[in-house]
Every structure is written in structure tokens, then in C-alpha cells.
Scaffold this motif. Structure first.
Motif, PDB file in Angstrom:
ATOM      1  N   VAL A   1       3.078   1.954   3.212  1.00  0.00           N
ATOM      2  CA  VAL A   1       4.130   0.979   3.437  1.00  0.00           C
ATOM      3  C   VAL A   1       5.247   1.193   2.422  1.00  0.00           C
ATOM      4  CG1 VAL A   1       4.695  -1.477   3.314  1.00  0.00           C
ATOM      5  CG2 VAL A   1       2.648  -0.731   4.532  1.00  0.00           C
TER       6      VAL A   1
ATOM      7  N   ARG B   1       4.264  -6.781   4.570  1.00  0.00           N
ATOM      8  CA  ARG B   1       4.480  -6.127   3.270  1.00  0.00           C
ATOM      9  C   ARG B   1       5.772  -5.319   3.279  1.00  0.00           C
ATOM     10  NH1 ARG B   1      -1.297  -5.840   2.757  1.00  0.00           N
ATOM     11  NH2 ARG B   1      -1.381  -3.995   4.073  1.00  0.00           N
TER      12      ARG B   1
ATOM     13  N   THR C   1       0.873  -1.167   0.000  1.00  0.00           N
ATOM     14  CA  THR C   1       0.000   0.000   0.000  1.00  0.00           C
ATOM     15  C   THR C   1       0.915   1.223   0.000  1.00  0.00           C
ATOM     16  OG1 THR C   1      -0.031  -0.041   2.389  1.00  0.00           O
ATOM     17  CG2 THR C   1      -1.809  -1.206   1.277  1.00  0.00           C
TER      18      THR C   1
ATOM     19  N   ASP D   1       0.798  -4.994   7.416  1.00  0.00           N
ATOM     20  CA  ASP D   1       1.690  -3.954   6.898  1.00  0.00           C
ATOM     21  C   ASP D   1       3.153  -4.335   7.109  1.00  0.00           C
ATOM     22  OD1 ASP D   1      -0.390  -2.426   6.035  1.00  0.00           O
ATOM     23  OD2 ASP D   1      -0.383  -1.034   7.734  1.00  0.00           O
TER      24      ASP D   1
ATOM     25  N   HIS E   1      -1.512  -4.159  11.631  1.00  0.00           N
ATOM     26  CA  HIS E   1      -0.109  -3.761  11.604  1.00  0.00           C
ATOM     27  C   HIS E   1       0.752  -4.898  11.095  1.00  0.00           C
ATOM     28  CE1 HIS E   1      -0.565  -0.335  14.787  1.00  0.00           C
ATOM     29  NE2 HIS E   1      -1.106  -0.055  13.622  1.00  0.00           N
TER      30      HIS E   1
END
Ligand code: GDP
Length: 337
Positions: free
Chosen positions: A12, A47, A9, A44, A41
Motif C-alpha cells: 500500500v 490505508r 503495509t 488496504d 481490499h
């Protein structure tokens, strides 16, 4: 690597870019993200790590262990400053399983390693504040990867010499340095053999002033003792060095031994060592994840307390109980009693 998870995203991606640029504040935020226990979280964090994985692996990963008071923080600060002098970029992390109880005995105190902490080219991060050893170890491992992605090229992981945390550190570093006091003989009795066996380099600290003679006697005793132990690595006898962290003496010798060990291992063995660590870490994550699922699952969570009690009281064999739990989880009928 990125194939397993969704595309980053924007937030990130921006954080990953800032970490990759070596921005220390971004790195601190990234570590906070991987330390978070919130599920969103975690997504994220996965990622972020995925995006940064290609930038990892470039650091010398050094574990440093020793009993409280042996001089770990004095040594790590002096060693960190020495490395800065060589143009290296040290990052210091900690694994401290005792921190939930003591409120943080390692690196928790802001005044520790003040000179190193002030230097823009270094990075210091205290042990995650709470959690099981496994949880703390995972977050420290991930923090180490993030430090590497940010361009830190020596990652030092500190731990207190009390046992299990050494194993956790040994599982995430290339080599382990054990700090010992200048006491010698009697001291050695109190040091767990298992910890000494994990050590790649043994360092007798406080070899200065009134303690210098004792340190040199201790070094000779440790050297003799090490020959009696099982070597941690084929082809490598852990050297025993004397240093004074306080007077910043002998640090070049420690760095030289780290280099010699890396040369002895060679690229291929080092890569194989790291590959084994990574795969073992994956399996620990799977086991931990499954355990959490079993504790939460509506088929297994209600039967667990009864089975545990049965095992504890000797009415039920641990193996049969485990099979019953796995059977229930997988939707199979329990095996015949
Ligand atoms: P840690 O608990 O292992 O982190 O130990 P510290 O770094 O806090 O040091 C404990 C004590 O030992 C402090 O009083 C230090 O000043 C002292 N110390 C550390 N390194 C040396 C050294 O090389 N020589 C001497 N004489 N004292 C030291």
C-alpha cells in the motif's frame, strides 16, 4: 488522519508513493482497489486513502450534468482539452446510476472522449460498473481524492441529468454546471426544477449553425426562469452561457465563471462547504455500515422480514418496528407492545 488505522503495509505504501508521483497506471490501480468490494481490499483502500489524504484538496471540483444527448461528453472532452491548453491537469470521473442496467451509458464507451483519453496529462475513468447510487457515489468520491493526490487539479464529475445522481454529485463537488439543450421554453418544462436549482452555472450547448438563434432565445428564457427559482447559494445568481462544444467555442467563458464563483465564495466558504460535505459523507457511511450490520446480525436479520411485512400491511407502525430492530441489535428488550 493516519492514527485511526494501522501503518501502511509495504504494498500500500508503494502504491501510495506511485500515486503521489502522478503515475497514471498506479492511479488506475488505486481506483480499482477502492472500487473493490472485498473486505481485505477495503482495509488496504482505507490505508491507501489515509496515506494520501494530506495530498488531497488541491483541485477545483466541478460537477457536470445534463440529459442524454445534450452534449456532455463532447463538452467535457473540449473543456478538458481547453484546460490542458491552460496548463491544467483535468481528471474526468462519472456517476452513472443507470450503468448496471444499460451496461454503462456514460463514459462506458471507450470511443468517447478519445482525444482527451489519449493525452498523458489527462485522466479519464468510467463510472464504477455496478452498485447502488450510494455505493457508486462513494467510490467516485474516493476516486476524486486519489486523482487529487496524483496531482490532477481539475476533477470533473459527470452525471446524467435524471435526478438523484445530481444530488449525489452536488454533494461531492465545489460547483455544478448544468448543460441544457438549445430548445428553450418547452424543453424547460421537461427539466426537473430541482436539478436547475442545484446548478451554479447554466450552459446552453449547441449554440452553432442552425441552432444558434434557438440557443440564444433559450438562454434568455432560462435566464428569466432562473430568477424565479430559489438560488442554490446566497449571493450568486447562476449565469447562463452559450457554448458550442462541437466547435470548442465559449469554453473560456465557462472557466471564467467557475473562477468567478470560486472568488465569490472565497477560501473560507469553500473550505466550510467541503467540510460539511466530508462530515455528511461520514454520516452516510455510518448509516450504510449500520444498515449492513443490521441485515447480517443474528439478532436482527431473522426478525427483519416479519417486521417489514407488518409495516407494509399496516399492522405495525414504522417507528415501532424500527425501535424493535434497534432494541434487538443493542441487546435491549423490545419496548412494551
Ligand atoms: P451526451 O449524451 O450528453 O454525452 O451527448 P454527446 O456528447 O454524445 O452528444 C450528443 C450529440 O450532440 C452528438 O451527435 C454530438 O455530436 C452533438 N453535439 C454535442 N455538442 C454539440 C454542439 O456544440 N453543437 C452541435 N451542433 N452538436 C453537438
Amino acid at each position: 488522519m493516519g492514527g485511526a488505522t494501522q501503518a501502511p503495509t509495504p504494498d500500500v505504501a508503494a502504491l501510495a508513493a506511485a500515486v503521489a508521483e502522478g503515475n497514471r497506471r498506479a492511479l488506475a490501480r488505486a481506483i480499482t482497489l477502492v472500487e473493490s468490494s472485498r473486505a481485505d481490499h477495503r482495509d488496504d483502500a482505507d490505508r491507501l486513502l489515509d496515506a494520501l489524504m494530506p495530498r488531497t484538496g488541491g483541485a477545483v471540483r466541478v460537477g457536470i450534468s445534463g440529459a442524454p444527448g445534450v452534449g456532455k461528453s463532447t463538452f467535457i472532452e473540449a473543456f478538458g482539452l481547453f484546460l490542458l491548453g491552460l496548463g491544467r491537469r483535468p481528471a474526468v470521473l462519472a456517476i452513472d446510476p443507470s450503468s448496471p442496467l444499460t451496461g454503462g451509458s456514460i463514459l462506458g464507451d471507450k470511443t468517447r472522449m478519445e482525444r482527451l483519453a489519449r493525452d498523458e496529462r489527462a485522466f479519464i475513468r468510467p463510472s464504477p460498473a455496478s452498485g447502488t447510487l450510494g455505493g457508486v457515489a462513494r467510490r467516485t468520491r474516493e476516486a476524486g481524492l486519489l486523482c487529487e493526490a496524483a496531482g490532477f487539479d481539475v476533477v470533473v464529475v459527470e452525471t446524467v441529468g435524471v435526478g438523484q445522481s445530481e444530488t449525489a454529485v452536488a454533494d461531492m463537488v465545489d460547483l455544478l454546471v448544468l448543460l441544457l439543450p438549445p430548445g428553450g421554453g418547452d424543453e424547460l418544462q421537461g427539466i426537473k426544477k430541482g436539478i436547475v436549482e442545484l446548478a451554479d452555472i447554466v450552459v446552453v450547448n449547441k449554440a452553432d449553425g442552425d441552432l444558434a438563434a434557438a440557443a440564444s432565445r433559450a438562454a434568455a428564457e432560462y435566464r428569466a426562469a432562473i430568477h424565479m427559482l430559489r438560488p442554490a447559494r446566497a449571493g450568486w445568481t447562476p449565469p447562463v452561457l452559450q457554448v458550442s462544444a462541437l466547435h470548442e467555442r465559449g469554453l473560456d467563458g465557462v472557466w471564467a465563471e467557475i473562477g468567478r464563483l470560486r472568488e465569490t465564495l472565497g477560501e473560507a466558504r469553500l473550505r466550510a462547504h467541503r467540510a460539511r460535505q466530508a462530515v455528511a459523507w461520514m454520516w452516510r457511511e455510518i448509516e450504510g455500515g449500520l444498515r449492513a450490520e443490521l441485515l447480517a446480525d443474528r439478532r436482527t436479520s431473522p426478525i427483519l422480514p416479519g417486521l417489514e411485512a407488518g409495516v407494509a400491511e399496516g399492522r405495525l407502525s414504522p417507528v415501532a418496528a424500527a425501535r424493535q430492530v434497534l432494541g434487538a441489535f443493542l441487546g435491549r428488550r423490545p419496548p412494551e407492545a
